[in-house]
Each structure stands twice: as structure tokens, then as C-alpha cells.
Design a protein around this motif. Structure first.
Motif, PDB file in Angstrom:
ATOM      1  N   GLY A   8       4.594  11.872  -6.798  1.00 15.57           N
ATOM      2  CA  GLY A   8       4.528  12.765  -7.955  1.00 15.57           C
ATOM      3  C   GLY A   8       4.759  14.216  -7.577  1.00 15.57           C
ATOM      4  N   MET A   9       4.331  14.597  -6.372  1.00 15.78           N
ATOM      5  CA  MET A   9       4.516  16.006  -5.970  1.00 15.78           C
ATOM      6  C   MET A   9       5.997  16.313  -5.764  1.00 15.78           C
ATOM      7  N   LEU A  64       6.090   5.385  -0.835  1.00 16.76           N
ATOM      8  CA  LEU A  64       5.067   6.117  -1.604  1.00 16.76           C
ATOM      9  C   LEU A  64       5.693   6.648  -2.885  1.00 16.76           C
ATOM     10  N   ARG A  87       0.843  -1.190   0.000  1.00 17.09           N
ATOM     11  CA  ARG A  87       0.000   0.000   0.000  1.00 17.09           C
ATOM     12  C   ARG A  87       0.881   1.244   0.000  1.00 17.09           C
ATOM     13  N   SER A  88       0.336   2.313  -0.518  1.00 13.80           N
ATOM     14  CA  SER A  88       1.012   3.598  -0.413  1.00 13.80           C
ATOM     15  C   SER A  88       0.968   4.036   1.040  1.00 13.80           C
ATOM     16  N   ARG A 144       1.335   6.879   3.761  1.00  9.47           N
ATOM     17  CA  ARG A 144       1.304   8.345   3.837  1.00  9.47           C
ATOM     18  C   ARG A 144       1.502   8.859   5.251  1.00  9.47           C
ATOM     19  N   ARG A 170      -9.598  -4.508  -6.142  1.00  9.21           N
ATOM     20  CA  ARG A 170      -9.589  -3.585  -7.274  1.00  9.21           C
ATOM     21  C   ARG A 170     -10.796  -3.792  -8.189  1.00  9.21           C
TER      22      ARG A 170
HETATM   23  C1  LIG Z   1       3.272   7.521 -10.480  1.00 11.43           C
HETATM   24  C2  LIG Z   1       2.573   7.704  -9.148  1.00 11.43           C
HETATM   25  C3  LIG Z   1       2.598   8.942  -8.522  1.00 11.43           C
HETATM   26  C4  LIG Z   1       1.967   9.115  -7.293  1.00 11.43           C
HETATM   27  N1  LIG Z   1       2.055  10.329  -6.652  1.00 11.43           N
HETATM   28  C5  LIG Z   1       1.501  10.477  -5.422  1.00 11.43           C
HETATM   29  C6  LIG Z   1       1.634  11.691  -4.704  1.00 11.43           C
HETATM   30  O1  LIG Z   1       2.239  12.658  -5.150  1.00 11.43           O
HETATM   31  N2  LIG Z   1       1.056  11.786  -3.471  1.00 11.43           N
HETATM   32  C7  LIG Z   1       0.361  10.737  -2.924  1.00 11.43           C
HETATM   33  O2  LIG Z   1      -0.137  10.853  -1.809  1.00 11.43           O
HETATM   34  N3  LIG Z   1       0.210   9.560  -3.595  1.00 11.43           N
HETATM   35  C8  LIG Z   1       0.771   9.391  -4.806  1.00 11.43           C
HETATM   36  N4  LIG Z   1       0.677   8.194  -5.468  1.00 11.43           N
HETATM   37  C9  LIG Z   1      -0.020   7.061  -4.831  1.00 11.43           C
HETATM   38  C10 LIG Z   1      -1.357   6.693  -5.504  1.00 11.43           C
HETATM   39  O3  LIG Z   1      -2.316   7.651  -5.176  1.00 11.43           O
HETATM   40  C11 LIG Z   1      -1.721   5.295  -5.021  1.00 11.43           C
HETATM   41  O4  LIG Z   1      -0.826   4.374  -5.582  1.00 11.43           O
HETATM   42  C12 LIG Z   1      -3.140   4.880  -5.394  1.00 11.43           C
HETATM   43  O5  LIG Z   1      -4.082   5.706  -4.726  1.00 11.43           O
HETATM   44  C13 LIG Z   1      -3.446   3.428  -5.003  1.00 11.43           C
HETATM   45  O6  LIG Z   1      -3.187   3.181  -3.644  1.00 11.43           O
HETATM   46  P1  LIG Z   1      -2.169   2.034  -3.211  1.00 11.43           P
HETATM   47  O7  LIG Z   1      -0.809   2.397  -3.747  1.00 11.43           O
HETATM   48  O8  LIG Z   1      -2.184   2.002  -1.716  1.00 11.43           O
HETATM   49  O9  LIG Z   1      -2.655   0.766  -3.833  1.00 11.43           O
HETATM   50  C14 LIG Z   1       1.290   8.020  -6.691  1.00 11.43           C
HETATM   51  C15 LIG Z   1       1.287   6.782  -7.336  1.00 11.43           C
HETATM   52  C16 LIG Z   1       1.910   6.608  -8.535  1.00 11.43           C
HETATM   53  C17 LIG Z   1       1.924   5.249  -9.171  1.00 11.43           C
END
Ligand SMILES: Cc1cc2nc3c(=O)[nH]c(=O)nc-3n(C[C@H](O)[C@H](O)[C@H](O)COP(=O)(O)O)c2cc1C
Length: 278
Positions: A223-224, A220, A88-89, A91, A267
């Protein structure tokens, strides 16, 4: 010099190194032992060393006995599936930094990810202390503040809208949306002169992501942060040590997670096109 060596006491002349060599540069000399005749063709992929059933081949000074035997070491398909579905991402992070050994292990292993034409050109830049990341965080927000006070920016540009929201949240609530309070950042970059710099970086980071999560390290894709170090304040990438002629593939943050996920998400149905006849 490739220093391609065959241990003749071990070699069983099975020819696997010859048939598996991608540029087909290994030959068997008159029913004798394998040799590389045109070294310029070699990709340095070490498939010859990897496939040899008797560990008879050494190339570029690599001792096959120092490689990990694969037969009993691979994760099960079920554990890989759980990792892929369960990552998971993250945060929310603990402030404490990871120890440098863990970071080195993660980066050194991720460097094994495949690269186009085996260029092996991915360059990882990571902060290893919470203090360095904190200083970077402060500087990013100072720069974002200046950027947003400049009336020239395009209000319809999504990046500004997100940065505006992040800046407000940081100032009013002391919550860091750009780096998510993580103690480490990671930038994957590669020289623009290698065949596939962007793809190589993304694959290396994907590898890092999965390995980190298998070790309990939160990650995570960020992108920002990428907008900050690539689009708006490239001088920060320079100061962090990203070489000037490099393309930044992508950026991540990582560290000890302050949240723990209990189960996989579910998903939407996958978008798959199965072709049975052509
Ligand atoms: C290329 C890419 C850029 C992302 N950039 C950000 C970001 O700047 N901030 C953030 O909180 N999450 C970011 N994410 C996380 C996505 O929001 C997240 O992967 C998506 O919501 C699915 O959740 P999971 O990774 O927990 O499955 C990014 C994901 C990807 C693949």
C-alpha cells in the motif's frame, strides 16, 4: 474474424459448446456441426474450446491440442488450502533478482486470471533488475523527503504518518519500509475504459501472489508503494511505463525471500453469513 472452426472428424455433436457458451452465440445447424452466427456477441472466452471432450474446436486461431489437459493436472484441495493458509507477506528479501524467465512465467500465468466481460486488459509493470528497483527506491525516498518538508501536508492523514515513519527508518537505520528491500516491484493497471479495471487488477494480483508463493517467491501487497506511485508521485508511474489513461489497481513487491515461514497462522473465526431460507 473469430475463425471458429470445428474439426468434423473429431466432433461428436454433443452440444456442450452450445450449452456452455455464456452469450449463447453457438448454434447447431440443422443437426449438423456447431457454428457461430453472430460473431459480435462472442466474449472470446474460449469456453467452447475448453469444454469440448474431443478437442474438436478451434477459435481465433487457437489449436486445442496446445492447451493443457486438466484431468490429471490440478492441485489437490489440500495443497490449495495449505497454499492459501500458508502464504505470508514477505518483508525481508535477498538482494539478488529473480531470473527474467521466472518473472515472465509468473506474469504470463497471472494474466490468465478472470476479467470482467473477459476484457483481458490488465497491464503488468514490473522491474526485472535489482538495479532498477534500487534506483526507484532512492528516488522514492528523495521525493518522500521533499514531500515531508512541505508544511502543507495534513498531519492527521495516515499516509503522511506512515511515510514519516518510513523516511525516519530509512535515514537513521538504512531500513526500507516502503519497498521492504525487495528487488522487484509490480504495478497492475488497466485502462479506465474497460468495464472493471480495479477488480480485474486485484484479481490478477491475487493470482500472482498465490502462484509466486507456490514457487517459493516472496510477495507483499504494498500500500505504501501505491500511495507513492498513485497518490503522491504519479510521474514515477509514468516513467515506469504505466500508460497515462490507466487506473492503478494495486502494487506489490516480490523477490527471493530472506525469511522462511514454518507453519500456517491461525486466524480469528471467519465472518460468514449462511442463508438457508429466503
Ligand atoms: C491491500 C493490502 C495492502 C498492504 N500494504 C502493506 C504495506 O504497505 N506494507 C506492509 O508491510 N504490509 C502491507 N500489507 C500486508 C498486510 O499487513 C498483511 O497481509 C497482513 O498483516 C496479514 O499478514 P499475512 O499477509 O502474512 O497473512 C498489505 C496487505 C494488503 C492486502
Amino acid at each position: 474474424m473469430l475463425n471458429f472452426k470445428v474439426n468434423e472428424d473429431r466432433c461428436i455433436q454433443c452440444g456442450k459448446c452450445i450449452t456452455d457458451c455464456p452469450p449463447m452465440c453457438i448454434t447447431m445447424q440443422d443437426g449438423d456441426f456447431p457454428v457461430i452466427q453472430d460473431e459480435s456477441k462472442c466474449l472470446r472466452c474460449q469456453h467452447c474450446l475448453a469444454i469440448c471432450p474431443t478437442a474438436a474446436i478451434s477459435i481465433m486461431g487457437v489449436n486445442p491440442d496446445n492447451s493443457t489437459e486438466l484431468q490429471y493436472e490440478l492441485p489437490t484441495a489440500h495443497s490449495m488450502e495449505t497454499l492459501i493458509k500458508g502464504r505470508r507477506s514477505t518483508r525481508k528479501y535477498k538482494k539478488k533478482a529473480l531470473d527474467e524467465k521466472t518473472i515472465a512465467k509468473l506474469l504470463e500465468t497471472s494474466f490468465h486470471a478472470p476479467t470482467g466481460v473477459n476484457a483481458q486488459g490488465v497491464f503488468f509493470t514490473a522491474t526485472t533488475t535489482a538495479e532498477a528497483t534500487e534506483d526507484l527506491r532512492k528516488e522514492i525516498y528523495t521525493k518522500v523527503s521533499k514531500l515531508l518538508s512541505n508544511s502543507d501536508f495534513d498531519e492527521n492523514d495516515m499516509r503522511f504518518q506512515y511515510l514519516q515513519m518510513a523516511h525516519k527508518t530509512y535515514i537513521n537505520h538504512d531500513i526500507d519500509i516502503i519497498l521492504r528491500g525487495a528487488p522487484h516491484i509490480l504495478i497492475a493497471s488497466a485502462s479506465k475504459n474497460i468495464p472493471l479495471p480495479k477488480e480485474d487488477c486485484l484479481i490478477a494480483l491475487t493470482t500472482f501472489d498465490l502462484l509466486a508463493q507456490s514457487m517459493g517467491v516472496g510477495t507483499l501487497w504494498d500500500g505504501m508503494l501505491k500511495w507513492c506511485v498513485d497518490d503522491f508521485f504519479p510521474e514515477l508511474a509514468g516513467r515506469l511505463g504505466v500508460p497515462e489513461d490507466h487506473e492503478i489497481g494495486y502494487t506489490m513487491v516480490f523477490g527471493h525471500p530472506a525469511v522462511q515461514y514454518q507453519r500456517t497462522v491461525q486466524r480469528t473465526p471467519p465472518k460468514i453469513n449462511l442463508v438457508r431460507k429466503f
